[in-house]
Design an enzyme around this catalytic site. Structure first.
Site, mmCIF file in Angstrom:
data_model
loop_
_atom_site.group_PDB
_atom_site.id
_atom_site.type_symbol
_atom_site.label_atom_id
_atom_site.label_comp_id
_atom_site.label_asym_id
_atom_site.label_seq_id
_atom_site.Cartn_x
_atom_site.Cartn_y
_atom_site.Cartn_z
ATOM 1 N N PHE A 37 0.809 -1.208 0.000
ATOM 2 C CA PHE A 37 0.000 0.000 0.000
ATOM 3 C C PHE A 37 0.846 1.263 0.000
ATOM 4 O O PHE A 37 0.510 2.238 -0.648
ATOM 5 C CB PHE A 37 -0.870 0.042 1.262
ATOM 6 C CG PHE A 37 -2.218 -0.586 1.085
ATOM 7 C CD1 PHE A 37 -2.789 -0.705 -0.160
ATOM 8 C CD2 PHE A 37 -2.920 -1.062 2.189
ATOM 9 C CE1 PHE A 37 -4.043 -1.277 -0.331
ATOM 10 C CE2 PHE A 37 -4.174 -1.633 2.035
ATOM 11 C CZ PHE A 37 -4.731 -1.747 0.775
ATOM 12 N N GLN A 103 -0.369 -9.551 8.494
ATOM 13 C CA GLN A 103 -1.426 -8.633 8.062
ATOM 14 C C GLN A 103 -1.829 -8.972 6.631
ATOM 15 O O GLN A 103 -2.757 -8.386 6.101
ATOM 16 C CB GLN A 103 -0.912 -7.195 8.077
ATOM 17 C CG GLN A 103 -0.419 -6.732 9.419
ATOM 18 C CD GLN A 103 0.069 -5.294 9.323
ATOM 19 O OE1 GLN A 103 -0.679 -4.346 9.435
ATOM 20 N NE2 GLN A 103 1.352 -5.134 9.110
ATOM 21 N N HIS A 123 -5.923 -9.936 9.160
ATOM 22 C CA HIS A 123 -6.842 -9.273 8.230
ATOM 23 C C HIS A 123 -7.511 -10.259 7.290
ATOM 24 O O HIS A 123 -8.020 -9.877 6.242
ATOM 25 C CB HIS A 123 -6.094 -8.192 7.437
ATOM 26 C CG HIS A 123 -5.602 -7.067 8.313
ATOM 27 N ND1 HIS A 123 -4.612 -6.197 7.943
ATOM 28 C CD2 HIS A 123 -5.971 -6.692 9.562
ATOM 29 C CE1 HIS A 123 -4.394 -5.316 8.919
ATOM 30 N NE2 HIS A 123 -5.193 -5.601 9.916
ATOM 31 N N CYS A 134 -23.608 -17.230 7.588
ATOM 32 C CA CYS A 134 -23.494 -18.600 8.099
ATOM 33 C C CYS A 134 -22.073 -19.141 8.010
ATOM 34 O O CYS A 134 -21.792 -20.224 8.505
ATOM 35 C CB CYS A 134 -24.469 -19.540 7.395
ATOM 36 S SG CYS A 134 -23.959 -19.979 5.723
ATOM 37 N N SER A 198 4.873 -1.151 7.454
ATOM 38 C CA SER A 198 5.102 0.248 7.800
ATOM 39 C C SER A 198 4.713 0.509 9.259
ATOM 40 O O SER A 198 4.996 1.566 9.789
ATOM 41 C CB SER A 198 4.297 1.147 6.860
ATOM 42 O OG SER A 198 2.920 0.801 6.923
#
Ligand code: NAD
Ligand code: ZN
Length: 251
Positions: A37, A103, A123, A134, A198
Site C-alpha cells: 500500500f 497482516q 486481516h 453462516c 510500515s
C-alpha cells in the site's frame, strides 16, 4: 545498503532467541510481485477502499468490490512465495518461530509450506470467500464464473447471506480469536521479527510494540523507516529476501 554486520547481527538475534514470533506485512510479498500500500507508486493507493458498511448497504459497492477482486486475480493470482517467505518457513520448521502473525491476505505463507495452525491472519484471506451470515466457504473461481455470467456474485446457497472474500475490510471488526492468539504468541516470544510492515495500521501494528515492552528483542527489516525503529534492537532498511535469506541460510 546492508552490510555483513547487519546480517550477522540478525543471525545472532535469531540464534539467541528461544522462541521468536514473526510479524509480516505487505512488504514480504512485494518480491512475489504483489504491490504494497505505502511504497511510492503502490497502485492500491489510487483506489479508495470500500468500507464494510457500504458493502452491506449497497449492491453497487458489492459489485465493485468483486470487480476489483477478479481484476486482482488476473494480476496477482499466480504469485508464488519468495525467498523471504521461504526463510520464515525454515525458521518455523527449525522450531525457532512459534507463530507467524501476518497482516497479509494473500495466502503466501501457507503456500510456502508453513502449517496453517502456525499462521495467524489478522486481516483474513482473499484466496477464498465466505458467507457473512453462516460462514459457508466459497471458491473464488466459482464465484467468478457466476459474476461473468450474471454480472453479480449470487447470495449464499444456504442462507441467502452476502458472500465476501474472507478478508477484514476497513470498518469491519477484527477477528477475535486471531487477535487473542496473536497476543498470546507475542507475550510468549523473546524475539519479534518484523518483516515488511510500515507499522501504521492499528491494532495490528501494536503487537511488535507489545513484544518489546514485554522484554523481547525487536528486529525490523523494512525498506523504509517505521514508527518503531527508535525502540528496536536492530533495524535493516533493505529488502527482506536477501537479508533474512542470508541470515537464515536459505535461498
Ligand atoms: P504497508 O504497505 O503499509 O507497508 C509495507 C512496508 O514494506 C513499506 O514500509 C515498505 O517500505 C516495505 N517494503 C516493501 N517491499 C519490501 C521488501 N521487499 N523488503 C523490505 N521492505 C519492504 O503494508 P502493511 O504494513 O502490511 O499494511 C498494509 C495493509 O494492507 C495490511 O493491513 C494488509 O492487510 C493489506 N495489504 C496486503 C497485501 C498482501 O496481502 N500482499 C498487499 C497490500 C496490502
Ligand atoms: Zn450463508
Amino acid at each position: 545498503m546492508y552490510t555483513d554486520r547487519d546480517i550477522a547481527a540478525l543471525a545472532r538475534l535469531i540464534d539467541k532467541a528461544r522462541r521468536a514470533v514473526v510479524f509480516t506485512g505487505a512488504g514480504i510479498s512485494t518480491e512475489s510481485g504483489i504491490p504494497d500500500f505505502r511504497s511510492p507508486g503502490g497502485i492500491w493507493t489510487q483506489m479508495a477502499p470500500i468500507y464494510f458498511d457500504e458493502f452491506l448497504a449497497s449492491e453497487t459497492a458489492r459489485r465493485e468490490t468483486w470487480r476489483r477482486r477478479f481484476a486482482m486475480e488476473d494480476k496477482f493470482g499466480g504469485a508464488e512465495p519468495n525467498r523471504g517467505h521461504r526463510a520464515v518457513d525454515a525458521l518455523v520448521r527449525r522450531g525457532k518461530v512459534g507463530a507467524v502473525i501476518t497482516q497479509n491476505i494473500d495466502g503466501l505463507h501457507q503456500a510456502s509450506g508453513i502449517p496453517p495452525e502456525k499462521i495467524i491472519e489478522l486481516h483474513g484471506n482473499t484466496t477464498y470467500a465466505t458467507c457473512l451470515d453462516c460462514g459457508e466457504r466459497y471458491e473464488i473461481a466459482d464465484l467468478r464464473t457466476a459474476f461473468e455470467r450474471d454480472g453479480d456474485v449470487p447470495p449464499c446457497d444456504k442462507c441467502l447471506g452476502h458472500i465476501k472474500t474472507a478478508t477484514v475490510s476497513f470498518g469491519q471488526a477484527m477477528p477475535v480469536l486471531a487477535m487473542h492468539r496473536a497476543e498470546q504468541e507475542t507475550l510468549a516470544a523473546d524475539l519479534c521479527i518484523v518483516l515488511g510492515s510500515s507499522l501504521v495500521v492499528y491494532p495490528a501494528a501494536g503487537f511488535p510494540e507489545i513484544a518489546k515492552r514485554n522484554g523481547a528483542a525487536l528486529a525490523i527489516v523494512n525498506r523504509e523507516p517505521t514508527g518503531l525503529d527508535r525502540i528496536a534492537d536492530l533495524v535493516i532498511h533493505e529488502g527482506i529476501g536477501d537479508t533474512l535469506g542470508a541470515a537464515v541460510g536459505v535461498n
